[in-house]
Design a protein around this motif. Structure first.
Motif, short mmCIF file in Angstrom:
data_model
loop_
_atom_site.label_atom_id
_atom_site.label_comp_id
_atom_site.label_asym_id
_atom_site.label_seq_id
_atom_site.Cartn_x
_atom_site.Cartn_y
_atom_site.Cartn_z
N THR A 1 0.77 -1.25 0.23
CA THR A 1 -0.03 -0.05 -0.07
C THR A 1 0.85 1.25 -0.08
O THR A 1 0.57 2.18 -0.63
CB THR A 1 -0.82 0.00 1.23
N PRO B 1 2.93 2.17 -3.68
CA PRO B 1 2.10 2.95 -4.73
C PRO B 1 1.78 4.29 -4.24
O PRO B 1 1.60 5.27 -5.17
CB PRO B 1 0.88 2.04 -4.98
N GLU C 1 4.77 6.75 -4.83
CA GLU C 1 4.91 6.82 -6.48
C GLU C 1 3.72 7.89 -6.62
O GLU C 1 4.07 8.72 -7.36
CB GLU C 1 4.81 5.48 -7.19
N GLU C 2 2.53 7.81 -6.20
CA GLU C 2 1.46 8.76 -6.74
C GLU C 2 1.92 10.26 -6.15
O GLU C 2 1.60 10.97 -6.69
CB GLU C 2 0.24 8.31 -6.08
N TYR D 1 -3.93 9.25 1.51
CA TYR D 1 -3.99 8.16 0.62
C TYR D 1 -3.99 6.85 1.07
O TYR D 1 -4.68 6.04 1.04
CB TYR D 1 -2.42 8.31 -0.10
N LYS E 1 -6.80 4.00 1.10
CA LYS E 1 -6.59 2.81 0.44
C LYS E 1 -6.13 1.65 1.43
O LYS E 1 -5.63 0.68 1.22
CB LYS E 1 -5.08 3.03 -0.32
#
Length: 156
Positions: free
Chosen positions: A23, A26, A29-30, A53, A57
């Protein structure tokens, strides 16, 4: 052998690889992708982004889809105890607005540095000081007169 395998499963590195990194990576990276797109002068807080985030998520809770940072319960509690100061104007202006403000201040500086303007500023400063001095004298004179006047008699 079985005990060794159990210990291997409980190692922090394995826990991170199994539960956290799928989790978190990513999300990071975002965050980097959005930070690159964000205008240079705008304030981008990577911790705020990652908090939102990761909250959205979290694989254990599928119903947190579109919640924004300020609506997350623990964020609300933290902000009640310690509110954030407002953003400085420089972080909210566009590049054109910032350039306009800088140009206006520089033009004002150039005008104030002209000799005739300097002379006028000195003269107006002297006038203000004289007016302030007159007010102080009047205030003190009134106070002096009140202290010298006889007290008023009251009818009982």
């Amino acid at each position: 052998m079985e005990r060794r395998e159990q210990r291997r499963k409980n190692r922090p590195k394995d826990y991170l690889e199994r539960h956290i990194f799928p989790t978190l990576l990513p999300g990071m990276e975002e965050m980097l992708r959005i930070a690159k797109k964000t205008e240079r002068r705008k304030r981008f807080d990577p911790l705020d982004f990652l908090t939102q985030y990761l909250y959205q998520k979290n694989p254990r809770f599928a119903d947190r889809g579109d919640i924004v940072l300020w609506d997350i319960p623990f964020v609300r509690e933290i902000l009640k105890r310690k509110p954030r100061p407002p953003l400085p104007l420089s972080a909210t202006w566009t590049e054109d607005e910032a350039a306009t403000v800088i140009q206006a201040h520089y033009r004002g500086y150039l005008v104030r540095m002209q000799p005739d303007i300097q002379e006028f500023r000195q003269w107006s400063k002297g006038v203000r000081q004289e007016q302030e001095a007159a007010l102080i004298i009047q205030r003190n004179w009134k106070r002096f007169l009140r202290s010298k006047s006889p007290p008023k008699e009251s009818n009982m």
